[in-house]
Enzyme design. Structure first.
Site, short mmCIF file in Angstrom:
data_model
loop_
_atom_site.label_atom_id
_atom_site.label_comp_id
_atom_site.label_asym_id
_atom_site.label_seq_id
_atom_site.Cartn_x
_atom_site.Cartn_y
_atom_site.Cartn_z
N SER A 162 5.68 4.96 8.64
CA SER A 162 5.05 4.69 7.35
C SER A 162 5.99 5.11 6.23
O SER A 162 6.56 6.20 6.28
CB SER A 162 3.74 5.46 7.23
OG SER A 162 3.34 5.47 5.87
N ASN A 171 5.74 -1.70 11.47
CA ASN A 171 4.96 -1.21 10.34
C ASN A 171 5.28 -2.06 9.10
O ASN A 171 5.91 -3.11 9.20
CB ASN A 171 5.31 0.27 10.11
CG ASN A 171 4.12 1.06 9.59
OD1 ASN A 171 3.46 0.63 8.64
ND2 ASN A 171 3.83 2.19 10.20
N LYS A 205 5.62 3.63 17.04
CA LYS A 205 5.55 2.50 16.10
C LYS A 205 6.72 2.58 15.14
O LYS A 205 6.93 3.63 14.50
CB LYS A 205 4.22 2.55 15.34
CG LYS A 205 4.04 1.37 14.38
CD LYS A 205 2.62 1.28 13.88
CE LYS A 205 2.44 0.15 12.89
NZ LYS A 205 1.06 0.02 12.42
N ASN A 234 5.08 5.92 3.32
CA ASN A 234 4.34 6.62 2.27
C ASN A 234 4.19 8.13 2.47
O ASN A 234 3.50 8.78 1.71
CB ASN A 234 2.96 5.98 2.12
CG ASN A 234 3.08 4.51 1.77
OD1 ASN A 234 3.86 4.16 0.89
ND2 ASN A 234 2.36 3.66 2.47
N ASN A 287 0.83 -1.21 0.00
CA ASN A 287 0.00 0.00 0.00
C ASN A 287 0.86 1.25 0.00
O ASN A 287 1.95 1.28 0.55
CB ASN A 287 -0.97 0.00 1.19
CG ASN A 287 -0.39 0.67 2.42
OD1 ASN A 287 -0.46 1.91 2.55
ND2 ASN A 287 0.21 -0.10 3.31
C1 FMN Z 1 -3.61 -0.75 3.52
C2 FMN Z 1 -2.79 -0.52 4.75
C3 FMN Z 1 -2.82 0.72 5.36
C4 FMN Z 1 -2.06 0.93 6.51
N1 FMN Z 1 -2.11 2.15 7.12
C5 FMN Z 1 -1.43 2.35 8.26
C6 FMN Z 1 -1.53 3.58 8.93
O1 FMN Z 1 -2.25 4.49 8.53
N2 FMN Z 1 -0.80 3.74 10.08
C7 FMN Z 1 0.00 2.74 10.58
O2 FMN Z 1 0.62 2.94 11.64
N3 FMN Z 1 0.10 1.56 9.96
C8 FMN Z 1 -0.59 1.34 8.82
N4 FMN Z 1 -0.50 0.14 8.19
C9 FMN Z 1 0.42 -0.88 8.73
C10 FMN Z 1 -0.29 -1.89 9.64
O3 FMN Z 1 -0.83 -1.27 10.76
C11 FMN Z 1 0.70 -2.99 10.08
O4 FMN Z 1 1.69 -2.41 10.89
C12 FMN Z 1 1.36 -3.69 8.90
O5 FMN Z 1 0.47 -3.85 7.84
C13 FMN Z 1 1.91 -5.05 9.30
O6 FMN Z 1 0.88 -5.89 9.77
P1 FMN Z 1 0.13 -6.98 8.83
O7 FMN Z 1 1.20 -7.79 8.19
O8 FMN Z 1 -0.74 -7.77 9.78
O9 FMN Z 1 -0.66 -6.22 7.85
C14 FMN Z 1 -1.25 -0.11 7.05
C15 FMN Z 1 -1.25 -1.36 6.42
C16 FMN Z 1 -2.00 -1.57 5.30
C17 FMN Z 1 -1.98 -2.94 4.66
#
Ligand code: FMN
Length: 369
Positions: free
Chosen positions: A182, A251, A222, A184, A116
């Site tokens: 992040s 993250n 984080k 991004n 993403n």
């Molecule tokens: C589409 C998407 C949007 C995300 N947006 C955020 C965000 O706004 N803030 C944040 O701290 N992490 C964000 N994350 C990261 C997740 O909170 C998490 O740390 C990361 O995806 C790893 O966990 P997972 O493998 O279970 O997805 C986002 C992840 C995804 C997939």
């Protein structure tokens, strides 16, 4: 059944559209009393042995929804209904912003991963604070509030931007997360360097204490899985020095080495943060490193590639008191949180540990002995 449905409907849709469609259904279901009571009764964590105390808060279970799924705090009841015991909303930025141009979310199904580059699309701290203030919760959930930097604010003014969000949101947060990881938002991850992080976290702590005087709002940071090991140690030391309450690891990653050659090369090349199965190993490694450094002095939240109860159990043994998931929810569907809590209860029963708290960090302690 969910996998059949995923293949039939969601897989054919643009991932972001599928997200909003599912989101709308969840919110709708949570508004229908009979339905939400039925679903929550089926999915909520109900294992006494999984009751968790962390960050001075009492929770029914250790597993929650990671940030990014409910950026604007619109579906806290809906996600609680699905069995997530804590919901981390956000990332919220001080000012509203649209995020990056679409397409910005990609499914790497064969790799059980997502990429993403959403870019913190959110309604901003004022709107989200107003929504949280007006909230009339149906279910009791722990609500974490994750804050980040507004894109148009220059890096030198980041502290003021985070302080604005803190002043507006801290009163509504069971815990507050400073997101500096992040990939991004250009320059955001530079804030992880201790010389930037120290003034930022100090200012956010002060702003939270100034705004919320009847309790101490727990504060966490984080971090990214891409930090070098010595930088992970440096953040851990700083968190201890500043009296932070915890660290969330991790993250998404900008690395692509952990991707198998399963998904199409074009998809793998998309810019953004990679999450899901490919980030699992590094997230676990970072967590272990953090626990070895801080032990029980900080609350560690493990996130990144947690697909099932075994992954969750490994994080607890590595040192996580709480765990979170996002990507696997997309692939596993509505029974994801329930399966995790159920599997955790079974693992705890078959382990030498009497309580979940006793299991926290057990493997990392053993490795150090
Ligand atoms: C589409 C998407 C949007 C995300 N947006 C955020 C965000 O706004 N803030 C944040 O701290 N992490 C964000 N994350 C990261 C997740 O909170 C998490 O740390 C990361 O995806 C790893 O966990 P997972 O493998 O279970 O997805 C986002 C992840 C995804 C997939």
């Amino acid at each position: 059944m969910y996998k059949f449905f995923f293949n039939l409907v969601f897989k054919r849709m643009d991932p972001e559209k599928a997200h909003y469609l599912a989101f709308r259904w969840i919110r709708l279901a949570a508004r229908i009393p009979v339905l939400r009571t039925f679903v929550a009764a089926a999915l909520a964590p109900r294992y006494k042995e999984l009751r968790t105390e962390a960050l001075g808060l009492r929770m029914h279970g250790p597993f929650g929804l990671a940030a990014g799924f409910d950026k604007n705090a619109v579906a806290i009841d809906g996600m609680t209904m699905l069995g997530f015991d804590h919901i981390e909303i956000g990332t919220v930025t001080a000012q509203p912003q649209p995020g990056n141009p679409k397409k910005r979310l990609f499914r790497l199904i064969a790799d059980r991963a997502l990429i993403n580059r959403m870019g913190f699309n959110n309604e901003g701290s004022e709107a989200v604070a107003a929504r949280l203030a007006a909230r009339n919760p149906v279910f009791k959930a722990t609500v974490g509030v994750n804050i980040g930097k507004t894109k148009v604010v220059p890096e030198e003014e980041a502290v003021g931007d985070y302080v604005t969000s803190t002043e507006r949101l801290a009163a509504h947060a069971d815990y507050l997360v400073v997101n500096v990881s992040s990939p991004n938002t250009p320059g955001l991850r530079n804030l992880q360097a201790t010389e930037s992080l120290r003034p930022l976290l100090t200012a956010v702590r002060e702003a939270a204490d100034r705004t919320v005087t009847d309790r101490r709002v727990p504060l966490l940071v984080k971090i990214a899985p891409d930090l070098a090991d010595e930088d992970v140690d440096a953040v851990a030391d700083l968190a201890l020095e500043l009296g932070l309450d915890g660290i969330i690891a991790t993250n998404t990653t900008i690395a692509r080495e952990s991707l198998g050659l399963k998904s199409s090369p074009d998809l793998c090349k998309e810019t953004g943060g990679l999450s899901g199965a490919p980030v699992k190993a590094r997230s676990l490694e970072v967590l272990r490193r953090l626990y070895a450094r801080v032990g029980d002095d900080l609350t560690l939240i493990g996130v990144g590639g947690i697909e099932n109860a075994e992954d969750a159990w490994q994080r607890i043994l590595a040192g996580a008191t709480l765990i979170q998931g996002y990507s696997a929810f997309i692939y596993e569907g509505p029974f994801y949180a329930r399966a995790l809590h159920k599997g955790l209860a079974a693992r705890l029963a078959n382990s030498p540990y009497k309580t979940l708290a006793e299991a926290v960090g057990a493997d990392t302690k053993k490795a150090a002995a």
